[in-house]
Design an enzyme around this catalytic site. Structure first.
Site, PDB file in Angstrom:
ATOM      1  N   ARG A  78     -56.050  -6.571 -26.651  1.00  0.00           N
ATOM      2  CA  ARG A  78     -57.126  -5.667 -26.222  1.00  0.00           C
ATOM      3  C   ARG A  78     -56.911  -4.265 -26.804  1.00  0.00           C
ATOM      4  O   ARG A  78     -57.637  -3.844 -27.699  1.00  0.00           O
ATOM      5  CB  ARG A  78     -57.172  -5.628 -24.675  1.00  0.00           C
ATOM      6  CG  ARG A  78     -58.430  -4.973 -24.099  1.00  0.00           C
ATOM      7  CD  ARG A  78     -58.434  -3.468 -24.127  1.00  0.00           C
ATOM      8  NE  ARG A  78     -57.309  -2.858 -23.430  1.00  0.00           N
ATOM      9  CZ  ARG A  78     -57.043  -1.567 -23.489  1.00  0.00           C
ATOM     10  NH1 ARG A  78     -57.807  -0.747 -24.188  1.00  0.00           N
ATOM     11  NH2 ARG A  78     -55.996  -1.058 -22.859  1.00  0.00           N
ATOM     12  N   ASP A  79     -55.866  -3.577 -26.379  1.00  0.00           N
ATOM     13  CA  ASP A  79     -55.706  -2.176 -26.806  1.00  0.00           C
ATOM     14  C   ASP A  79     -55.379  -2.104 -28.293  1.00  0.00           C
ATOM     15  O   ASP A  79     -55.687  -1.117 -28.956  1.00  0.00           O
ATOM     16  CB  ASP A  79     -54.590  -1.498 -25.993  1.00  0.00           C
ATOM     17  CG  ASP A  79     -54.730   0.008 -25.960  1.00  0.00           C
ATOM     18  OD1 ASP A  79     -55.699   0.526 -26.545  1.00  0.00           O
ATOM     19  OD2 ASP A  79     -53.864   0.675 -25.363  1.00  0.00           O
ATOM     20  N   ASN A  91     -49.992   1.579 -30.621  1.00  0.00           N
ATOM     21  CA  ASN A  91     -49.327   1.421 -29.329  1.00  0.00           C
ATOM     22  C   ASN A  91     -47.837   1.263 -29.594  1.00  0.00           C
ATOM     23  O   ASN A  91     -47.404   0.984 -30.716  1.00  0.00           O
ATOM     24  CB  ASN A  91     -49.829   0.148 -28.643  1.00  0.00           C
ATOM     25  CG  ASN A  91     -51.172   0.340 -27.973  1.00  0.00           C
ATOM     26  OD1 ASN A  91     -51.242   0.603 -26.789  1.00  0.00           O
ATOM     27  ND2 ASN A  91     -52.242   0.230 -28.739  1.00  0.00           N
ATOM     28  N   HIS A 135     -47.838   3.410 -19.931  1.00  0.00           N
ATOM     29  CA  HIS A 135     -48.634   2.926 -21.075  1.00  0.00           C
ATOM     30  C   HIS A 135     -48.556   4.031 -22.135  1.00  0.00           C
ATOM     31  O   HIS A 135     -49.380   4.941 -22.152  1.00  0.00           O
ATOM     32  CB  HIS A 135     -50.065   2.664 -20.592  1.00  0.00           C
ATOM     33  CG  HIS A 135     -51.036   2.226 -21.633  1.00  0.00           C
ATOM     34  ND1 HIS A 135     -51.526   0.940 -21.729  1.00  0.00           N
ATOM     35  CD2 HIS A 135     -51.660   2.910 -22.625  1.00  0.00           C
ATOM     36  CE1 HIS A 135     -52.396   0.849 -22.713  1.00  0.00           C
ATOM     37  NE2 HIS A 135     -52.497   2.041 -23.278  1.00  0.00           N
ATOM     38  N   CYS A 164     -56.927   4.066 -29.586  1.00  0.00           N
ATOM     39  CA  CYS A 164     -58.117   4.109 -28.734  1.00  0.00           C
ATOM     40  C   CYS A 164     -59.261   4.676 -29.560  1.00  0.00           C
ATOM     41  O   CYS A 164     -59.126   5.750 -30.138  1.00  0.00           O
ATOM     42  CB  CYS A 164     -57.875   4.972 -27.495  1.00  0.00           C
ATOM     43  SG  CYS A 164     -59.373   5.145 -26.494  1.00  0.00           S
TER      44      CYS A 164
END
Ligand code: HMG
Ligand code: MG
Length: 284
Positions: free
Chosen positions: A13-14, A247, A205, A238
């Site tokens: 996802r991210d 990330n 996170h 993002c």
């Protein structure tokens, strides 16, 4: 320090949401299926947001339908509103996440509404989730730095975290979205948040744009956090945070923790294979 630290895999996802080139549903499924064998308890696999805002996540229902469920793994999805929650339930998500921001500017950029409006939209999600016994994670983004506001005061983060906690989220994930946070400022932020949310319900996170994510994990471990998000192969960023590429890589975090005596339950060989697959998807 020793004990168990949970790594939540957010790469599908991210990570993938930020890839400019369309990635085939079958490739996303292949990545999730491989990750499912690595020992994770939770994989963030999908995002039921507006496809106009994040086109890369448009195939999320197909991804959820096509993945092979692995026993003991919960497959989670982002849901910014009730429409997203209903789509996530129809697709078979085991858990969902709502996401708020610590600054008004970032809230507008990411959700097209104020912080308060976003929290109002989460209420029906939390209500519907309670009825179905679905756990809801609450993210707070830009917990140290905002691309629009600059440095974010810890009290501002604590206020949003407290509101998500009070609304019924079972866990608050603290998003260091830009990867500019330094360990001292992360520590100050955590000290403020720990006053309003039990530390065992916090997750770190940390994006790794500035190369400090592992240092930030270390201060968070010292503060008592035992849940951290990471994306295999260091995928991601993002789309509404200019400059937020990358990330924290799952395989780096797992090795960092193992070297310090922490158990993660993850298989490094599977993680390496998944990282190679993630890199090949990115290279396209
Ligand atoms: P909006 O345009 O204000 O929404 O967007 P709206 O309610 O006015 O609806 C406009 C259109 O969107 C309508 O379609 C709706 O049906 C549709 P139209 O009639 O124009 O054809 N729509 C949806 N479609 C699919 N799924 C939905 C949905 N909701 C409305 N759930 C909205 C508001 C929240 C929808 C939009 O701003 C949005 O989707 N934002 C998501 C942004 C996003 O996904 N950002 C990345 C994830 S957050 C992140 O990465 C940070 C994190 O990793 C932590 C960290 O690092 O900090 C979690
Ligand atoms: Mg993120």
């Amino acid at each position: 320090m020793t004990g168990f630290v949970e790594i939540v895999e957010v790469g599908p996802r991210d990570g993938l949401q930020n890839e400019p080139r369309p990635i085939a549903v079958s490739d996303k499924i292949a990545l999730i299926d491989l990750l499912s064998q690595a020992g994770f308890r939770r994989i963030e696999a999908a995002s039921f947001v507006s496809p106009k805002w994040v086109p890369q996540m448009a195939g999320s229902a197909e991804v959820m339908a096509g993945l092979t469920r692995h026993p003991g793994v919960a497959y989670a999805a982002l849901t910014p509103n009730l429409q997203g929650f209903q789509a996530a339930m129809a697709a078979g998500a085991d858990a969902v996440a709502v996401f708020a921001a610590a600054t008004e500017e970032f809230s507008r950029a990411n959700l097209n509404c104020s912080i308060s409006e976003s929290l109002d939209r989460f209420q029906p999600v939390l209500q519907a989730a309670r009825v179905r016994n679905v756990p809801v994670r609450g993210y707070v983004s830009v917990v140290t730095d905002c691309p629009f506001q600059g440095a974010v005061p810890p009290a501002q983060v604590a206020q949003v975290a407290e509101r998500l906690w009070a609304a019924g989220c079972h866990e608050i994930a603290l998003g260091e979205t830009l990867g500019r946070g330094t360990p001292d400022r992360v520590a100050a932020m955590l000290a403020a948040v720990r006053d309003v949310v039990p530390v065992e319900r916090l997750a770190g996170h940390f994006h790794d744009t500035g190369g400090r994510a592992l240092d930030n994990v270390d201060v968070a471990l010292a503060a008592g956090l035992r849940v951290f998000d990471a994306a295999v192969g260091g995928l991601g960023g993002c789309p509404y945070a200019p400059g937020a590429a990358g990330n924290l890589a799952t395989e780096r975090l797992a090795a960092h923790l193992a070297a310090r005596g922490w158990q993660t339950g993850l298989d490094p060989a599977v993680l390496d294979r998944a990282a190679a697959l993630a890199h090949s998807l990115r290279a396209g």
